[in-house]
Design a protein around this motif. Structure first.
Motif, mmCIF file in Angstrom:
data_model
loop_
_atom_site.group_PDB
_atom_site.id
_atom_site.type_symbol
_atom_site.label_atom_id
_atom_site.label_comp_id
_atom_site.label_asym_id
_atom_site.label_seq_id
_atom_site.Cartn_x
_atom_site.Cartn_y
_atom_site.Cartn_z
ATOM 1 N N ARG A 123 0.828 -1.207 0.000
ATOM 2 C CA ARG A 123 0.000 0.000 0.000
ATOM 3 C C ARG A 123 0.864 1.259 0.000
ATOM 4 N NH1 ARG A 123 -1.550 3.299 3.935
ATOM 5 N NH2 ARG A 123 -0.787 1.896 5.580
ATOM 6 N N HIS A 124 1.974 1.239 0.763
ATOM 7 C CA HIS A 124 2.829 2.417 0.839
ATOM 8 C C HIS A 124 3.418 2.764 -0.526
ATOM 9 C CE1 HIS A 124 2.549 2.701 5.151
ATOM 10 N NE2 HIS A 124 2.942 1.447 5.302
ATOM 11 N N VAL A 125 3.882 1.750 -1.247
ATOM 12 C CA VAL A 125 4.465 1.991 -2.570
ATOM 13 C C VAL A 125 3.380 2.419 -3.549
ATOM 14 C CG1 VAL A 125 5.638 0.903 -4.536
ATOM 15 C CG2 VAL A 125 6.420 0.443 -2.188
ATOM 16 N N GLU A 133 -5.443 0.261 -8.549
ATOM 17 C CA GLU A 133 -5.578 -1.060 -7.928
ATOM 18 C C GLU A 133 -5.277 -2.123 -8.964
ATOM 19 O OE1 GLU A 133 -5.974 -3.315 -4.655
ATOM 20 O OE2 GLU A 133 -6.457 -1.174 -4.627
ATOM 21 N N GLY A 134 -4.389 -3.055 -8.613
ATOM 22 C CA GLY A 134 -4.034 -4.132 -9.523
ATOM 23 C C GLY A 134 -2.846 -3.832 -10.421
#
Length: 439
Positions: A123-125, A133-134
């Protein structure tokens, strides 16, 4: 009445004394500590209590246990880590060259291990690269070694859509650097956002870096952006606290290199007033009676409205003001002189913390250029009659004293002029910036 705290447990006092000896150099790097039995005897305690004290220092990373030889003060040779060096120009040589060169100069042997993976980002990257998303990333994972010891990890993440089929996908040194490859792909980075966090390592990080217990890490997270603001690369560097000194170099730009002059706008009225009052206060401290009255705000407003009041900024902060207009004050200049092609200087103020670079000369030279632009031949001003130092200042800058007029109710009246094309040439350059609507 002061209340004393509880006495520290004996094992902590043992650790305190040994820590102090390490800190003051009594026990130096590589020195062997007293044995468990010797410590127990010295402190009249059990061997298990001595072991507890030693484990405190092991967990703090100050000593190492090398059984059966004993406990030794840890040798520390930190690497100097300079995040700001990333965007500096370098030779077209392997991307480890800067690291290798630094270590070689220190008499140390450096190497690295590289792996390249395609994966779903954390999530951070994903947030920092603003990925959908994806969307997948390519990560170049590096472990850097010094003298055979893993010193830090350097994991660079790129959107797969940007670097697919490029050299960044290969788990090898890139001769000209991954940043250059990214620029060749049309995604050159022009700025970076650096974030620094300090925490304990994750089990994976401790394993990759072979960290002992109690060793904190600094996390340097760097995101690179293109000129249009797109994030194209995020790097996560894990730096063990016992192996690094993080060094940032900062230089303050020369004030004169950041100067610009622009026309004042209505919102600048308080700024011009503040500059006036700042100058009046300083003059009063010098025993000079000039400007010891409230500024005439209605005149300033009129000058701003007419585009005659200008603001000089240094690195975006107002440091001076000058007003230039065609108004020949009838108290001072004759009717025939008023018909001369001249521009008149008023209300020239420089903040005291911007003194020392002859900004006043630069403003007068700029005013002369402005006079020429308007088709004028002369630059004129009236100075305070009792301020002899100011009058000498104008004489030193090419002005001729025309005469001094003692007008009723006026303290100014020392009249000066010089040719508009005269340039004293000693102050900094004042580039002109204009509002977008005037371009």
């Amino acid at each position: 009445m002061a209340v004393s705290g509880r006495a520290r447990p004996l094992y902590q006092r043992i650790a305190d004394k040994l820590r102090a000896q390490i800190t003051d150099g009594t026990l130096g790097p590589g020195n062997r500590l007293p044995t468990e039995a010797e410590i127990a005897s010295d402190w009249d305690t059990t061997r298990s209590t001595a072991v507890q004290g030693l484990k405190v220092l092991v967990n703090e990373g100050l000593i190492i246990s090398d059984r059966p030889r004993g406990y030794f003060v840890r040798s520390r040779r930190p690497m100097v880590y300079r995040p700001q060096s990333e965007f500096r120009k370098r030779a077209l040589s392997p991307e480890m060259d800067q690291f290798l060169t630094q270590m070689s100069e220190e008499g140390r042997e450096a190497s690295q291990h590289i792996e390249v993976k395609v994966e779903a980002p954390s999530r951070h990257v994903r947030d920092r690269l603003k990925l959908r998303e994806g969307e997948l990333v390519v990560v170049r994972q590096r472990v850097r070694f010094i003298d055979g010891t893993p010193y830090n990890t350097n994991d660079s993440y790129y959107p797969l859509s940007l670097v697919q089929n490029s050299e960044i996908m290969n788990p090898d040194d890139i001769a000209r650097g991954a940043n250059v490859v990214l620029a060749e792909l049309g995604h050159g980075q022009v700025r970076a956002l650096d974030e620094l966090h300090v925490r304990m390592p994750t089990p994976e990080e401790a394993d990759r870096l072979q960290l002992g217990p109690g060793t904190p890490v600094a996390v340097h997270l760097c995101t690179g952006f293109t000129a249009d603001g797109r994030p194209v690369r995020t790097v996560i560097n894990i730096l063990p606290g016992d192996r690094h000194v993080i060094t940032y170099e900062r230089s303050r730009p020369r004030l004169e290199d950041t100067l610009a002059i622009r026309p004042a706008v209505s919102a600048d009225l308080p700024t011009v007033v503040d500059l006036w009052e700042h100058a009046a206060s300083w003059l009063n401290d010098q025993g000079i009676d000039q400007w010891q009255y409230p500024p005439r705000q209605e005149r300033i407003e009129a000058n701003i409205e007419s585009g005659e009041c200008w603001i000089i900024e240094a690195d975006g902060a107002p440091v001076a003001t000058i007003t230039v207009d065609e108004h020949a004050d009838p108290d001072f200049w004759s009717a025939s002189e008023a018909n001369d092609p001249a521009l008149y200087v008023h209300r020239m103020v420089v903040r005291r913390d911007a003194a020392g670079m002859d900004l006043g000369s630069a403003m007068l030279d700029w005013a002369g250029s402005e006079a020429l632009r308007q088709g004028k031949q002369l630059l004129r001003l009236d100075a305070w009659r009792s301020n002899e130092g100011l009058q000498r200042y104008y004489l030193d800058r090419g002005f001729a004293h025309v005469r001094t007029v003692d007008a009723a109710g006026r303290s100014s009246g020392a009249l000066f002029q010089r040719a508009a094309d005269y340039s004293h040439g000693t102050g900094p350059t004042l580039p002109t910036t204009l509002p977008d609507s005037t371009h």
